[in-house]
Scaffold this motif. Structure first.
Motif, mmCIF file in Angstrom:
data_model
loop_
_atom_site.group_PDB
_atom_site.id
_atom_site.type_symbol
_atom_site.label_atom_id
_atom_site.label_comp_id
_atom_site.label_asym_id
_atom_site.label_seq_id
_atom_site.Cartn_x
_atom_site.Cartn_y
_atom_site.Cartn_z
ATOM 1 N N HIS A 1 0.605 -1.126 0.185
ATOM 2 C CA HIS A 1 0.027 0.164 0.028
ATOM 3 C C HIS A 1 0.513 1.468 -0.169
ATOM 4 O O HIS A 1 1.745 0.980 0.713
ATOM 5 N N TYR B 1 -9.574 -3.585 -11.469
ATOM 6 C CA TYR B 1 -9.257 -4.470 -9.915
ATOM 7 C C TYR B 1 -9.599 -3.360 -8.357
ATOM 8 O O TYR B 1 -9.706 -4.097 -7.637
ATOM 9 N N GLY B 2 -10.523 -2.481 -9.040
ATOM 10 C CA GLY B 2 -11.176 -1.623 -8.113
ATOM 11 C C GLY B 2 -11.490 -0.511 -8.605
ATOM 12 O O GLY B 2 -10.396 0.485 -8.791
ATOM 13 N N TYR C 1 -7.556 1.875 -8.263
ATOM 14 C CA TYR C 1 -6.834 1.201 -7.890
ATOM 15 C C TYR C 1 -5.978 1.685 -9.023
ATOM 16 O O TYR C 1 -5.580 2.003 -10.083
ATOM 17 N N TYR C 2 -4.700 2.284 -8.474
ATOM 18 C CA TYR C 2 -3.372 2.569 -8.845
ATOM 19 C C TYR C 2 -2.373 2.129 -8.529
ATOM 20 O O TYR C 2 -2.474 2.242 -7.728
#
Length: 122
Positions: free
Chosen positions: A77, A116-117, A120-121
């Motif tokens: 993260h 992926y959402g 999302y990066y």
């Protein structure tokens, strides 16, 4: 207190132990705030104060492909997408300075991955 589902540790086997130790020390210590807590001929460990541990050990010399059984990738993260870009630039710079190393491979540049959402990066 440990939370159910939290990562305890990740263990990686490397075909080039010394190069992996150099790369992961850069990535984990210099960029992410881990501390090297063990350095032995059979295992090197880094940990966060919150208890998460990453371990690298010598493996065999067989080349790895991302679709082989085993670890496909390792993700962390970050606080912001800009930090992903900053880490990417620093890793590319590190790799350019250590061309003899093959322990780290970047497959894709940072980008938005909506599959992926939302947002999302990586």
């Amino acid at each position: 207190m440990t939370h159910t589902g939290a990562i305890s540790h990740i263990s990686l086997s490397s075909s080039d132990y010394e190069a992996s130790k150099t790369f992961y020390s850069f990535l984990l210590v210099d960029l992410m705030g881990y501390k090297r807590v063990m350095d032995m001929p059979y295992c090197t460990m880094w940990a966060l104060p919150t208890g998460e541990v990453i371990c690298v050990s010598p493996g065999n010399k067989t080349p790895h492909h991302k679709n082989n059984p085993g670890l496909n990738h390792l993700a962390f993260h970050t606080a912001t997408p800009e930090l992903v870009d900053e880490f990417y630039a620093k890793i590319v710079e590190f790799q350019a300075a250590h061309k003899e190393m093959t322990a780290s491979v970047i497959l894709d540049k940072p980008a938005l991955y909506p599959q992926y959402g939302e947002g999302y990066y990586g």
